[in-house]
Write a protein that holds these residues in place. Structure first.
Motif, PDB file in Angstrom:
ATOM      1  N   LEU A  36       0.832  -1.202   0.000  1.00 22.63           N
ATOM      2  CA  LEU A  36       0.000   0.000   0.000  1.00 22.63           C
ATOM      3  C   LEU A  36       0.868   1.254   0.000  1.00 22.63           C
ATOM      4  O   LEU A  36       0.627   2.195  -0.769  1.00 22.63           O
ATOM      5  CB  LEU A  36      -0.912  -0.009   1.233  1.00 22.63           C
ATOM      6  CG  LEU A  36      -1.854   1.190   1.404  1.00 22.63           C
ATOM      7  CD1 LEU A  36      -2.904   1.199   0.304  1.00 22.63           C
ATOM      8  CD2 LEU A  36      -2.531   1.142   2.769  1.00 22.63           C
ATOM      9  N   GLN A  37       1.906   1.273   0.842  1.00 25.14           N
ATOM     10  CA  GLN A  37       2.780   2.439   0.932  1.00 25.14           C
ATOM     11  C   GLN A  37       3.587   2.643  -0.342  1.00 25.14           C
ATOM     12  O   GLN A  37       3.810   3.780  -0.773  1.00 25.14           O
ATOM     13  CB  GLN A  37       3.699   2.306   2.153  1.00 25.14           C
ATOM     14  CG  GLN A  37       2.937   2.394   3.470  1.00 25.14           C
ATOM     15  CD  GLN A  37       3.838   2.419   4.688  1.00 25.14           C
ATOM     16  OE1 GLN A  37       3.530   3.061   5.685  1.00 25.14           O
ATOM     17  NE2 GLN A  37       4.976   1.699   4.637  1.00 25.14           N
ATOM     18  N   ARG A  38       3.997   1.548  -0.969  1.00 26.70           N
ATOM     19  CA  ARG A  38       4.739   1.667  -2.223  1.00 26.70           C
ATOM     20  C   ARG A  38       3.827   2.150  -3.357  1.00 26.70           C
ATOM     21  O   ARG A  38       4.202   3.029  -4.139  1.00 26.70           O
ATOM     22  CB  ARG A  38       5.384   0.328  -2.591  1.00 26.70           C
ATOM     23  CG  ARG A  38       6.649   0.014  -1.800  1.00 26.70           C
ATOM     24  CD  ARG A  38       7.378  -1.171  -2.408  1.00 26.70           C
ATOM     25  NE  ARG A  38       6.609  -2.407  -2.254  1.00 26.70           N
ATOM     26  CZ  ARG A  38       6.785  -3.277  -1.261  1.00 26.70           C
ATOM     27  NH1 ARG A  38       7.698  -3.042  -0.331  1.00 26.70           N
ATOM     28  NH2 ARG A  38       6.059  -4.374  -1.197  1.00 26.70           N
ATOM     29  N   ALA A  67      -0.478   6.451   8.545  1.00 24.22           N
ATOM     30  CA  ALA A  67      -1.890   6.718   8.292  1.00 24.22           C
ATOM     31  C   ALA A  67      -2.107   8.164   7.858  1.00 24.22           C
ATOM     32  O   ALA A  67      -2.650   8.436   6.787  1.00 24.22           O
ATOM     33  CB  ALA A  67      -2.714   6.408   9.532  1.00 24.22           C
ATOM     34  N   ASN A  68      -1.648   9.121   8.702  1.00 20.72           N
ATOM     35  CA  ASN A  68      -1.795  10.540   8.398  1.00 20.72           C
ATOM     36  C   ASN A  68      -0.501  11.156   7.862  1.00 20.72           C
ATOM     37  O   ASN A  68      -0.541  12.037   7.013  1.00 20.72           O
ATOM     38  CB  ASN A  68      -2.262  11.294   9.644  1.00 20.72           C
ATOM     39  CG  ASN A  68      -3.627  10.811  10.118  1.00 20.72           C
ATOM     40  OD1 ASN A  68      -4.634  10.986   9.443  1.00 20.72           O
ATOM     41  ND2 ASN A  68      -3.659  10.181  11.284  1.00 20.72           N
ATOM     42  N   ASN A  69       0.647  10.708   8.373  1.00 17.59           N
ATOM     43  CA  ASN A  69       1.956  11.100   7.850  1.00 17.59           C
ATOM     44  C   ASN A  69       3.005  10.152   8.418  1.00 17.59           C
ATOM     45  O   ASN A  69       2.693   9.279   9.237  1.00 17.59           O
ATOM     46  CB  ASN A  69       2.291  12.565   8.177  1.00 17.59           C
ATOM     47  CG  ASN A  69       2.208  12.861   9.660  1.00 17.59           C
ATOM     48  OD1 ASN A  69       2.963  12.285  10.456  1.00 17.59           O
ATOM     49  ND2 ASN A  69       1.295  13.735  10.044  1.00 17.59           N
ATOM     50  N   ARG A 118      11.655   6.998  -0.305  1.00 15.09           N
ATOM     51  CA  ARG A 118      11.543   7.630  -1.614  1.00 15.09           C
ATOM     52  C   ARG A 118      12.556   7.052  -2.597  1.00 15.09           C
ATOM     53  O   ARG A 118      12.308   6.962  -3.789  1.00 15.09           O
ATOM     54  CB  ARG A 118      11.786   9.140  -1.494  1.00 15.09           C
ATOM     55  CG  ARG A 118      10.712   9.918  -0.762  1.00 15.09           C
ATOM     56  CD  ARG A 118      11.070  11.386  -0.690  1.00 15.09           C
ATOM     57  NE  ARG A 118      10.061  12.150   0.008  1.00 15.09           N
ATOM     58  CZ  ARG A 118       8.974  12.675  -0.577  1.00 15.09           C
ATOM     59  NH1 ARG A 118       8.789  12.497  -1.876  1.00 15.09           N
ATOM     60  NH2 ARG A 118       8.091  13.359   0.121  1.00 15.09           N
ATOM     61  N   VAL A 119      13.727   6.675  -2.062  1.00 13.65           N
ATOM     62  CA  VAL A 119      14.787   6.101  -2.886  1.00 13.65           C
ATOM     63  C   VAL A 119      15.151   4.733  -2.342  1.00 13.65           C
ATOM     64  O   VAL A 119      14.979   4.449  -1.155  1.00 13.65           O
ATOM     65  CB  VAL A 119      16.041   7.006  -2.895  1.00 13.65           C
ATOM     66  CG1 VAL A 119      15.729   8.307  -3.604  1.00 13.65           C
ATOM     67  CG2 VAL A 119      16.535   7.265  -1.487  1.00 13.65           C
ATOM     68  N   PRO A 167      11.203  14.079   5.563  1.00 12.30           N
ATOM     69  CA  PRO A 167      10.547  14.277   4.255  1.00 12.30           C
ATOM     70  C   PRO A 167      11.494  14.131   3.070  1.00 12.30           C
ATOM     71  O   PRO A 167      11.049  13.894   1.952  1.00 12.30           O
ATOM     72  CB  PRO A 167      10.010  15.707   4.356  1.00 12.30           C
ATOM     73  CG  PRO A 167       9.784  15.920   5.811  1.00 12.30           C
ATOM     74  CD  PRO A 167      10.905  15.176   6.490  1.00 12.30           C
ATOM     75  N   ALA A 168      12.789  14.255   3.324  1.00 16.19           N
ATOM     76  CA  ALA A 168      13.761  14.124   2.234  1.00 16.19           C
ATOM     77  C   ALA A 168      14.041  12.671   1.879  1.00 16.19           C
ATOM     78  O   ALA A 168      14.465  12.369   0.758  1.00 16.19           O
ATOM     79  CB  ALA A 168      15.068  14.820   2.621  1.00 16.19           C
ATOM     80  N   THR A 169      13.805  11.759   2.818  1.00 13.34           N
ATOM     81  CA  THR A 169      14.148  10.350   2.590  1.00 13.34           C
ATOM     82  C   THR A 169      12.937   9.429   2.488  1.00 13.34           C
ATOM     83  O   THR A 169      13.017   8.378   1.859  1.00 13.34           O
ATOM     84  CB  THR A 169      15.057   9.835   3.721  1.00 13.34           C
ATOM     85  OG1 THR A 169      14.390   9.993   4.977  1.00 13.34           O
ATOM     86  CG2 THR A 169      16.376  10.595   3.740  1.00 13.34           C
ATOM     87  N   VAL A 170      11.820   9.810   3.134  1.00 11.20           N
ATOM     88  CA  VAL A 170      10.620   8.962   3.093  1.00 11.20           C
ATOM     89  C   VAL A 170       9.430   9.790   2.625  1.00 11.20           C
ATOM     90  O   VAL A 170       9.469  11.025   2.627  1.00 11.20           O
ATOM     91  CB  VAL A 170      10.321   8.340   4.483  1.00 11.20           C
ATOM     92  CG1 VAL A 170      11.476   7.477   4.944  1.00 11.20           C
ATOM     93  CG2 VAL A 170       9.987   9.415   5.499  1.00 11.20           C
ATOM     94  N   TYR A 171       8.372   9.086   2.220  1.00  9.46           N
ATOM     95  CA  TYR A 171       7.153   9.773   1.795  1.00  9.46           C
ATOM     96  C   TYR A 171       6.549  10.523   2.980  1.00  9.46           C
ATOM     97  O   TYR A 171       6.361   9.959   4.055  1.00  9.46           O
ATOM     98  CB  TYR A 171       6.141   8.775   1.241  1.00  9.46           C
ATOM     99  CG  TYR A 171       6.642   8.012   0.033  1.00  9.46           C
ATOM    100  CD1 TYR A 171       6.989   8.680  -1.138  1.00  9.46           C
ATOM    101  CD2 TYR A 171       6.755   6.622   0.068  1.00  9.46           C
ATOM    102  CE1 TYR A 171       7.440   7.986  -2.247  1.00  9.46           C
ATOM    103  CE2 TYR A 171       7.202   5.912  -1.036  1.00  9.46           C
ATOM    104  CZ  TYR A 171       7.546   6.608  -2.190  1.00  9.46           C
ATOM    105  OH  TYR A 171       8.004   5.915  -3.277  1.00  9.46           O
ATOM    106  N   GLU A 172       6.236  11.772   2.769  1.00  3.76           N
ATOM    107  CA  GLU A 172       5.730  12.611   3.853  1.00  3.76           C
ATOM    108  C   GLU A 172       4.235  12.410   4.092  1.00  3.76           C
ATOM    109  O   GLU A 172       3.770  12.393   5.227  1.00  3.76           O
ATOM    110  CB  GLU A 172       6.014  14.084   3.546  1.00  3.76           C
ATOM    111  CG  GLU A 172       5.602  15.039   4.658  1.00  3.76           C
ATOM    112  CD  GLU A 172       5.962  16.472   4.349  1.00  3.76           C
ATOM    113  OE1 GLU A 172       5.765  17.320   5.226  1.00  3.76           O
ATOM    114  OE2 GLU A 172       6.444  16.733   3.217  1.00  3.76           O
ATOM    115  N   ASN A 173       3.476  12.267   3.015  1.00  2.30           N
ATOM    116  CA  ASN A 173       2.025  12.142   3.139  1.00  2.30           C
ATOM    117  C   ASN A 173       1.613  10.774   3.663  1.00  2.30           C
ATOM    118  O   ASN A 173       2.251   9.763   3.374  1.00  2.30           O
ATOM    119  CB  ASN A 173       1.352  12.380   1.790  1.00  2.30           C
ATOM    120  CG  ASN A 173       1.507  13.808   1.312  1.00  2.30           C
ATOM    121  OD1 ASN A 173       1.651  14.726   2.120  1.00  2.30           O
ATOM    122  ND2 ASN A 173       1.487  13.998   0.003  1.00  2.30           N
TER     123      ASN A 173
END
Length: 239
Positions: free
Chosen positions: A139-141, A148-150, A172-173, A184-190
């Motif tokens: 789901l996250q990918r 859930a929220n961030n 993210r990478v 936020p620079a390394t993982v999805y923020e939302n």
């Protein structure tokens, strides 16, 4: 002769509209399958009531598919019984669709709450339940989201406290250390709840016109079926 010609026209229209219903049924089946596939992992972490929505769309499509075939046969054979049954079944389907649309609008906030509770429950069981762990990761990918929220939601989860990292599916990478000090620079923020809602709002623009189109043709089909019933019952020759 004027009445006869008019009833021929009605018979033809009933047949044509039933063919359109048949196409609409196929469209609903396709939408149900697409929704089930696209939200597969989101439905796994949710409850049975939420997971049943794509199945309900699929079943409705199959029902319309067979009812339209039934109506085509009734119009072609000029069977009063079959046309009457078709009109009644189509009226029931229309009323059910209206009730479902109203219920969906009234309980839209409840659906969000159910989905959020399901996400938190799956996160709390992350690493313990293999099926839920795989569902959360996929789901996250797929939705490019984290938590859930961030992404900070993971800090309250036992798995994070033990491993001091968020899941690799948040990255993210693709690197071995992207999830060690999440930012936020390394993982999805939302969060996934926000991403799923955005996906639903985007696709409702496709579903809504289809639903309105089906409802419009259902009303016309009911009207023309009633006209054909009246003509058959009056003993007019419609061939």
């Amino acid at each position: 002769m004027a009445v006869e010609g008019g009833m021929k026209c009605v018979k033809f229209l009933v047949f044509v509209f039933n063919f359109i219903f048949w196409v609409c049924g196929v469209a609903l089946v396709a939408i149900g399958i697409y929704t089930q596939v696209a939200l597969d992992k989101a439905l796994v972490v949710s409850t049975a009531s939420a997971a049943g929505t794509p199945v309900a769309i699929l079943v409705l499509g199959i029902i319309i598919f067979f009812i339209s075939f039934f109506g085509c046969c009734g119009a072609w054979k000029e069977s009063y019984c079959m046309v009457t049954t078709f009109a009644v079944l189509l009226s029931i389907i229309f009323l059910v669709e209206v009730a479902a649309a109203i219920a969906g609008y009234v309980f839209k906030d409840k659906v969000r709450s159910v989905l959020e509770d399901g996400l938190w429950d799956a996160m709390n069981k992350y690493g313990e339940d293999k099926a839920l762990t795989e569902a959360v990761d996929e789901l996250q990918r797929n939705f490019s989201c984290c938590g859930a929220n961030n992404y900070t939601d993971w800090s309250s989860i036992e798995w994070f406290r033990v491993n001091n990292t968020v899941p690799r599916s948040c990255c993210r990478v693709n690197s071995t250390s992207c999830n060690v000090r999440p930012s936020p620079a390394t993982v999805y923020e939302n969060g996934c709840l926000q991403s799923i809602e955005a996906w639903m709002k985007k696709n409702i623009l496709i579903v809504a016109p289809v639903a309105l189109g089906i409802a419009f043709f259902e009303i016309l089909g009911i009207i023309f079926a009633c006209c054909l019933m009246k003509g058959i019952r009056s003993g007019y020759e419609v061939m």
